[in-house]
Design an enzyme around this catalytic site. Structure first.
Site, PDB file in Angstrom:
ATOM      1  N   ASP A  99       0.830  -1.218   0.000  1.00 57.53           N
ATOM      2  CA  ASP A  99       0.000   0.000   0.000  1.00 57.53           C
ATOM      3  C   ASP A  99       0.863   1.266   0.000  1.00 57.53           C
ATOM      4  O   ASP A  99       1.969   1.267   0.532  1.00 57.53           O
ATOM      5  CB  ASP A  99      -0.914  -0.033   1.235  1.00 57.53           C
ATOM      6  CG  ASP A  99      -2.117   0.892   1.084  1.00 57.53           C
ATOM      7  OD1 ASP A  99      -2.359   1.406  -0.033  1.00 57.53           O
ATOM      8  OD2 ASP A  99      -2.816   1.117   2.093  1.00 57.53           O
ATOM      9  N   TRP A 130       2.746   8.002  -2.614  1.00 55.01           N
ATOM     10  CA  TRP A 130       4.123   8.166  -3.113  1.00 55.01           C
ATOM     11  C   TRP A 130       4.105   9.052  -4.370  1.00 55.01           C
ATOM     12  O   TRP A 130       4.911   9.968  -4.504  1.00 55.01           O
ATOM     13  CB  TRP A 130       4.722   6.796  -3.426  1.00 55.01           C
ATOM     14  CG  TRP A 130       6.156   6.827  -3.871  1.00 55.01           C
ATOM     15  CD1 TRP A 130       7.263   6.719  -3.079  1.00 55.01           C
ATOM     16  CD2 TRP A 130       6.636   6.981  -5.223  1.00 55.01           C
ATOM     17  NE1 TRP A 130       8.410   6.796  -3.849  1.00 55.01           N
ATOM     18  CE2 TRP A 130       8.044   6.958  -5.171  1.00 55.01           C
ATOM     19  CE3 TRP A 130       6.010   7.147  -6.464  1.00 55.01           C
ATOM     20  CZ2 TRP A 130       8.842   7.083  -6.306  1.00 55.01           C
ATOM     21  CZ3 TRP A 130       6.801   7.269  -7.598  1.00 55.01           C
ATOM     22  CH2 TRP A 130       8.205   7.235  -7.518  1.00 55.01           C
ATOM     23  N   HIS A 141       2.031   3.437  -9.196  1.00 54.92           N
ATOM     24  CA  HIS A 141       1.879   1.979  -9.329  1.00 54.92           C
ATOM     25  C   HIS A 141       3.081   1.369 -10.062  1.00 54.92           C
ATOM     26  O   HIS A 141       3.519   0.266  -9.764  1.00 54.92           O
ATOM     27  CB  HIS A 141       0.579   1.638 -10.053  1.00 54.92           C
ATOM     28  CG  HIS A 141      -0.639   2.028  -9.270  1.00 54.92           C
ATOM     29  ND1 HIS A 141      -0.853   1.595  -7.986  1.00 54.92           N
ATOM     30  CD2 HIS A 141      -1.693   2.844  -9.559  1.00 54.92           C
ATOM     31  CE1 HIS A 141      -1.985   2.109  -7.524  1.00 54.92           C
ATOM     32  NE2 HIS A 141      -2.509   2.876  -8.464  1.00 54.92           N
ATOM     33  N   SER A 152      -7.663  -5.394  -5.234  1.00 57.77           N
ATOM     34  CA  SER A 152      -8.747  -5.978  -4.441  1.00 57.77           C
ATOM     35  C   SER A 152     -10.083  -5.903  -5.188  1.00 57.77           C
ATOM     36  O   SER A 152     -10.223  -5.125  -6.147  1.00 57.77           O
ATOM     37  CB  SER A 152      -8.869  -5.235  -3.100  1.00 57.77           C
ATOM     38  OG  SER A 152      -9.478  -3.972  -3.292  1.00 57.77           O
ATOM     39  N   LEU A 186      10.225 -20.749  -5.328  1.00 50.51           N
ATOM     40  CA  LEU A 186       9.267 -19.874  -4.634  1.00 50.51           C
ATOM     41  C   LEU A 186       7.869 -19.996  -5.251  1.00 50.51           C
ATOM     42  O   LEU A 186       7.713 -19.921  -6.469  1.00 50.51           O
ATOM     43  CB  LEU A 186       9.739 -18.410  -4.738  1.00 50.51           C
ATOM     44  CG  LEU A 186       8.758 -17.351  -4.217  1.00 50.51           C
ATOM     45  CD1 LEU A 186       8.664 -17.390  -2.693  1.00 50.51           C
ATOM     46  CD2 LEU A 186       9.156 -15.957  -4.683  1.00 50.51           C
TER      47      LEU A 186
HETATM   48  C1  IPE Z   1      -5.510  -2.692  -0.206  1.00 47.23           C
HETATM   49  O1  IPE Z   1      -5.182  -1.354  -0.290  1.00 47.23           O
HETATM   50  C2  IPE Z   1      -5.465  -3.325  -1.564  1.00 47.23           C
HETATM   51  C3  IPE Z   1      -4.142  -3.463  -2.157  1.00 47.23           C
HETATM   52  C4  IPE Z   1      -2.997  -3.125  -1.623  1.00 47.23           C
HETATM   53  C5  IPE Z   1      -4.138  -4.060  -3.460  1.00 47.23           C
HETATM   54  P1  IPE Z   1      -6.293  -0.221  -0.429  1.00 47.23           P
HETATM   55  O2  IPE Z   1      -5.549   1.074  -0.538  1.00 47.23           O
HETATM   56  O3  IPE Z   1      -7.240  -0.550  -1.506  1.00 47.23           O
HETATM   57  O4  IPE Z   1      -7.062  -0.314   0.976  1.00 47.23           O
HETATM   58  P2  IPE Z   1      -7.921   0.749   1.753  1.00 47.23           P
HETATM   59  O5  IPE Z   1      -8.983   1.235   0.824  1.00 47.23           O
HETATM   60  O6  IPE Z   1      -7.008   1.853   2.178  1.00 47.23           O
HETATM   61  O7  IPE Z   1      -8.444   0.001   2.942  1.00 47.23           O
HETATM   62  C1  IPE Z   2      -1.747   0.251  -3.318  1.00 52.33           C
HETATM   63  O1  IPE Z   2      -1.500   1.611  -3.373  1.00 52.33           O
HETATM   64  C2  IPE Z   2      -1.969  -0.354  -4.674  1.00 52.33           C
HETATM   65  C3  IPE Z   2      -3.364  -0.682  -4.973  1.00 52.33           C
HETATM   66  C4  IPE Z   2      -4.353  -0.590  -4.128  1.00 52.33           C
HETATM   67  C5  IPE Z   2      -3.649  -1.157  -6.309  1.00 52.33           C
HETATM   68  P1  IPE Z   2      -2.666   2.671  -3.322  1.00 52.33           P
HETATM   69  O2  IPE Z   2      -3.020   3.056  -4.724  1.00 52.33           O
HETATM   70  O3  IPE Z   2      -3.784   2.224  -2.476  1.00 52.33           O
HETATM   71  O4  IPE Z   2      -1.927   3.901  -2.631  1.00 52.33           O
HETATM   72  P2  IPE Z   2      -2.564   4.964  -1.630  1.00 52.33           P
HETATM   73  O5  IPE Z   2      -3.147   4.191  -0.484  1.00 52.33           O
HETATM   74  O6  IPE Z   2      -3.598   5.717  -2.410  1.00 52.33           O
HETATM   75  O7  IPE Z   2      -1.397   5.806  -1.222  1.00 52.33           O
HETATM   76 MG    MG Z   3      -4.162   2.399  -0.479  1.00 57.22          MG
END
Ligand code: IPE
Ligand code: IPE
Ligand code: MG
Length: 244
Positions: free
Chosen positions: A15, A20, A32, A60, A126
């Protein structure tokens, strides 16, 4: 190899890509992309240390709520990842398993994934699980539906179902790779929640949360967290020798 007791299965909630990108005044998709670079390093490190199972949360069932631009950007990155990494993954004997329904992704992403799965099928190093279009509740619901149908079809008594029956029809069971529950789950970016990741399998996982945003997560920090894990006392509801 590092000289500590390593987990057999590590889960990572990757996350912080969006934050970032914002901090670097870049579009989210480039966040990403940086996250994918981070994932490449961590997969290599995990395989090099001899840890047997790694599961990363890549997308997700709730992430569909994001803009079409962001969602399609993430799916394009899968194609890029396969093109860049497939040869090296194969050289490192990595086996990939997808947890989640990926057939509703764009055609080019589905094709890239299928090619990757086919190429790495015979590998037994792995076991790298990618949770993609994955939701823990969705996974449990699917398992229960399959079991219900099995009971009807085979005239089985529902009252005799066990926890192992539910586990058998989760993605971790249907893969037939003997995937154990994760010993350790790491979440980056300072958020302290599970967000629907491995809901069933994480019942007794050790959890570590770090403030580091996923694109900044280094191999060095990974080793420190593994060291911290090795100091944890796991009891699984029981008592350890020497406990007061
Ligand atoms: C969880 O992160 C899903 C992934 C890292 C793929 P999210 O950024 O979607 O989760 P929430 O919305 O902050 O709980
Ligand atoms: C996690 O990073 C990757 C995915 C959920 C696909 P985020 O995109 O949720 O990053 P933040 O939480 O917005 O910083
Ligand atoms: Mg996130």
């Amino acid at each position: 190899m590092i000289d500590i007791k390593l987990p057999n299965h590590v889960g990572i909630i990757m996350d912080g890509n969006g934050r970032w990108a914002k901090a670097h005044k870049l579009p989210r998709v480039l966040g990403h992309n940086a996250g994918m670079e981070s994932m490449k390093k961590i997969v290599k490190a995990t395989s090099g240390m001899g840890i047997k199972y790694l599961t990363v949360y890549a997308f997700s069932t709730e992430n569909w709520k994001r803009s079409t631009e962001e969602v399609s950007g993430i799916f394009k990155l899968i194609v890029k990842y396969v093109n860049m990494e497939l040869k090296e993954l194969d050289e490192n004997n990595v086996h990939i398993n997808i947890m989640g329904e990926y057939d509703m992704l764009p055609k080019e992403s589905v094709e890239a994934i299928d090619k990757m799965l086919r190429t790495l099928e015979k590998n037994d190093g792995l076991i790298f699980n990618i949770a993609l279009n994955y939701g823990g509740r969705d996974e449990i619901l699917k398992s229960v539906k399959t079991l219900y149908k099995e009971c009807i079809r085979e005239g089985k008594d529902i009252d005799l179902l066990t926890e192992e029956d539910i586990s058998r029809y989760l993605y971790s069971g249907t893969a037939n790779l003997d995937i154990p529950d994760p010993d350790l789950i790491i979440r980056t970016s300072g958020e302290e929640r599970m967000s629907n990741f491995l809901t069933w399998q994480s019942a007794y996982s050790e959890l570590i949360f770090t403030e580091t945003l996923w694109p900044d997560f280094s191999e060095d920090e990974y080793r420190k967290l593994l060291e911290a894990f090795s100091q944890r006392k796991r009891r699984f509801g029981g008592r350890n020798e020497g406990d007061k």
